[in-house]
Design a protein around this motif. Structure first.
Motif, PDB file in Angstrom:
ATOM      1  N   GLU A 243       0.828  -1.203   0.000  1.00 46.95           N
ATOM      2  CA  GLU A 243       0.000   0.000   0.000  1.00 46.95           C
ATOM      3  C   GLU A 243       0.865   1.258   0.000  1.00 46.95           C
ATOM      4  O   GLU A 243       0.555   2.245  -0.686  1.00 46.95           O
TER       5      GLU A 243
ATOM      6  N   GLU B 233       3.677   5.979  -5.591  1.00 47.12           N
ATOM      7  CA  GLU B 233       3.511   6.138  -7.033  1.00 47.12           C
ATOM      8  C   GLU B 233       2.414   7.157  -7.351  1.00 47.12           C
ATOM      9  O   GLU B 233       2.558   7.977  -8.270  1.00 47.12           O
ATOM     10  N   ARG B 234       1.324   7.124  -6.597  1.00 48.14           N
ATOM     11  CA  ARG B 234       0.256   8.099  -6.811  1.00 48.14           C
ATOM     12  C   ARG B 234       0.749   9.513  -6.511  1.00 48.14           C
ATOM     13  O   ARG B 234       0.373  10.475  -7.192  1.00 48.14           O
TER      14      ARG B 234
ATOM     15  N   ASN C  70       2.196   1.888  -3.471  1.00 45.67           N
ATOM     16  CA  ASN C  70       1.152   2.447  -4.335  1.00 45.67           C
ATOM     17  C   ASN C  70       0.922   3.928  -4.018  1.00 45.67           C
ATOM     18  O   ASN C  70       0.729   4.742  -4.928  1.00 45.67           O
TER      19      ASN C  70
END
Length: 448
Positions: A363, A369-370, A366
């Motif tokens: 998580e 990256e966002r 992720n």
């Protein structure tokens, strides 16, 4: 103490006499009549000494020396020479031979030279092992990131277990990095050059499980066209990683247990047993013994798999690693996407540290990256588990001290000046957070 000796001589009486002398003196002896045979069978990092005649048909002792030197310059080679070969043997010592013995030689002369050569070989191999372990430690630090006490313990355990031929059970929540740890156990051990085969037990339909794991012969069942090598057979010599092992059907658990006990398999549709050499690494989220008590898992298989257990800490239990991990994932994503890595504000860092990360490292990656893509801020939601203010402050304090130690490479005075802390207070906080100055010294700073 090493005691292995390879003897290469085309004269059978000499081979037999040397073997008798050395065996009576406690050495392990292998005999070859030709240098070519020796080269084909001498193992890499051979823990012993080569004793070779100079004049032999085909490849002679000097050519054997040159080839062995090409493979391993530190492998001791003792040459056996006739009287007329002494000048040549002296030249060979300049080219790397350890010693030479002129025929005829006494057992005492031979034993003395061998023991000195074996002592040197032992030191060389010990030094290599120390360097290899140090290299592995550095590589592992760069793979399993984090300087929390839990991660330091995990890396030590992985490094130790990677060298042992035992099955390992990895316990951890979803997204905590179980497959990466399994891969490290394989990559840092003696099976590294053999296959690593990952199997997600939850992703295989029950009716296909046996064929997937054990393979099948042509016509073994409807639709079985041609022979197929199963995962276990394909991994021969290497490692099989069974993820979500708790999802394995009970009928297949019995067969896996038999494989572990007997080290052989049978393909579906075949009566022929196939010997296999695989290391089993299994991963699970629940406790397998709890699953066994509930009738969902075989207790005997649970014990067979759990020779050694590694527990992966969830991210919420090592919050001090979050800034380092987020920075690493941000840099990686930025390089891949051709963007600049974001610089976090104090408020964003506070969000990172307060979020509970139910998806763990996955998580966090992720979220990084966002953030690189500019889609949202990191961990924008409040902590759903209600992380206390004290816990958040402790994690942030550990991060600040660790970052200062890393920047100043363990210079305590510089850290005291930057953080405006007295020596005693800094020492107490470092002890509480498991921080050790030596881990940050110049040339030995943690990777992150």
């Amino acid at each position: 103490m090493l005691n292995a000796v390879i003897v290469v001589d085309d004269e059978a009486p000499i081979r037999e006499a040397v073997e008798q002398w050395l065996t009576l003196s406690g050495f392990e002896v292998r005999l070859f009549s030709r240098a070519e045979e020796c080269l084909a069978q001498v193992p890499e990092h051979f823990p012993g000494v080569i004793l070779s005649d100079v004049r032999m048909p085909g490849m002679d002792g000097l050519q054997l020396l040159a080839e062995l030197q090409r493979r391993d310059r530190d492998l001791p080679v003792i040459l056996l020479t006739g009287h007329g070969d002494v000048p040549m043997a002296v030249d060979a010592m300049r080219d790397g031979a350890y010693d030479f013995l002129e025929k005829p030689f006494t057992p005492e002369t031979l034993l003395g030279s061998l023991r000195r050569a074996l002592e040197k070989r032992a030191l060389v191999l010990e030094n290599r092992a120390l360097h290899e372990r140090a290299d592995n430690r550095s590589r592992l630090d760069a793979t399993l990131l984090g300087m929390s006490p839990a991660m330091q313990t995990l890396r030590r355990q992985v490094l130790d277990l990677s060298q042992l031929p035992v099955n390992v059970l990895i316990r951890g929540e979803t997204g905590s990095g179980k497959e990466m740890v399994a891969r490290c156990l394989h990559d840092f051990g003696p099976r590294a050059d053999k296959p690593f085969v990952a199997v997600n037990c939850a992703a295989i339909p029950e009716q296909l499980f046996e064929a997937e794991l054990f393979g099948h012969e042509s016509g073994a069942f409807t639709g079985a066209q041609g022979k197929r090598i199963g995962k276990l057979e394909y991994a021969h010599g290497g490692t099989v990683f069974l993820d979500e092992i708790e999802s394995m059907p009970l009928a297949q658990q019995v067969k896996l247990l038999r494989v572990i006990q007997e080290r052989r398999i049978e393909r579906l549709g075949s009566n022929q047993s196939i010997d296999i050499d695989v290391r089993i690494i299994a991963a699970t989220k629940p406790d397998l013994l709890d699953e066994a008590r509930a009738g969902r898992f075989r207790e005997d298989l649970a014990y067979r798999l759990n020779i050694a257990e590694l527990r992966l800490p969830p991210l919420r239990e090592r919050r001090e690693d979050i800034p380092m991990l987020f920075s690493h994932f941000s840099r990686t994503a930025a390089e891949r996407l051709g963007r600049d890595a974001p610089v976090l504000s104090g408020e964003q860092l506070s969000h990172l540290l307060s979020h509970d990360w139910p998806g763990n490292v996955r998580e966090l990656a992720n979220a990084a990256e966002r953030q690189v893509l500019g889609l949202d801020g990191p961990a924008a939601q409040e902590n759903p588990m209600g992380q206390s203010l004290v816990a958040q402050q402790e994690a942030f304090e550990a991060h600040c001290i660790r970052s200062a130690l890393r920047r100043h490479r363990g210079d305590i005075k510089a850290v005291m000046h930057e953080l405006q802390l007295p020596r005693r207070t800094l020492n107490e906080k470092m002890q509480r957070h498991g921080l050790v100055r030596e881990d940050f010294l110049a040339g030995d700073s943690p990777t992150g």
